[in-house]
Enzyme design. Sequence first.
Site, mmCIF file in Angstrom:
data_model
loop_
_atom_site.group_PDB
_atom_site.id
_atom_site.type_symbol
_atom_site.label_atom_id
_atom_site.label_comp_id
_atom_site.label_asym_id
_atom_site.label_seq_id
_atom_site.Cartn_x
_atom_site.Cartn_y
_atom_site.Cartn_z
ATOM 1 C CD GLU A 123 -2.900 1.190 2.316
ATOM 2 O OE1 GLU A 123 -3.983 1.779 2.179
ATOM 3 O OE2 GLU A 123 -2.542 0.664 3.381
ATOM 4 C CG ASP A 268 -6.236 0.059 6.695
ATOM 5 O OD1 ASP A 268 -5.041 -0.275 6.512
ATOM 6 O OD2 ASP A 268 -6.635 1.223 6.532
#
Length: 381
Positions: A123, A268
């Site tokens: 990410e 997350d």
Amino acid sequence: MAPTKVLAGARVVLPAGIVADGRVVVEGTRIAEAAPPDAEVVDLRGHWLVPGFVDLHNHGGGGASFTSGTAEDVLKGIHTHRLHGTTTLVASTVTGDMDFLAQQAGLLSELAEQGEIAGIHFEGPFISPCRKGAHSEELLRAPDPAEVRKLIDAARGHAKMVTLATELPGGIDSVRLLAEHGVIAAIGHTDATYEQTAEAVEAGATVATHLFNAMPPLGHRSPGPIAALLEDERVTVELINDGTHLHPAALRLAFHHAGAHRVAFITDAMDAAGFGDGRYMLGPLEVEVADGVARLVEGGSIAGSTLTLDRAFKRAVTVDGLPVEDAVAALSATPARLLGLSDRIGSLEPGKDADLVVLDENFDLKGVMRRGAWVVDPRLA
């Protein structure tokens, strides 16, 4: 080999529906068709039995980081999430120096080879400074395909997903590169228009990184990426169901338009998941966690979550009002299919890994089994 177990009496969630007073036979590490007469019986009456949870997007937990930690740290974080039902996990990095990211990918790839994680998700750093969230702006860069390839190579075949702002220079070419190498191209931390997002999907992007977050909001004249991602059947959308990242109406909107077969609940999570409030580092940035909500010390942006997937499941059925079968799909079957692992995990079927979660009638976690071994024994809960 451990004796064959018969998990009996629970409401079992199968691909075909819910079976009351069901049974699942576990032989060794796999789910079996039938049990011998001397099999051990585990009484699970009054409970739910669901597949083990699959997390596509997770940065750490238990006070340990996947983004910068040692192998011991990563194993600690993995175990923390296993205690909460996540039997398959993709380890996510955050924006950093390219050489450091390649080094961390090497460490994580060793754990993937050992079967501890299902792969690596990068990410950043190929994301938009306009939607950087909890990423260090000075380390961001446009998605040069050569640099994307560097990370793929560093992961030694274990790169599963790369999040990109595909509207940046090199974005579409990078999507094509990822698709050619069998790596998921995920659109996220993006300032793209509707048209730019549609172009990226046409080029091969198949995931929306934490839909609604770190992207322009839905507009009636400028619909932006959200509309393009929700309407395309080729796209799986990640949702962080912690009550902070999404209003329940936004979650219901995603399920209404995409359906459970295109929604993947993710955590997350950062280091504080399963650990507690305090100050932490997320890559080079300092994070303050208060009342379970993680925010950057400078600027106050939400910095990942402290979510575990058992909490996401309970919230889905008790607060959001989702059918249990839809929650199971979003937590297990859909992410397993996206990872190309649905022949082994994601549902309770003979021949698949004996990865499962036991929940009580209030949807609180009481047991976790991974590959036939109890991580949390419901008889001791």
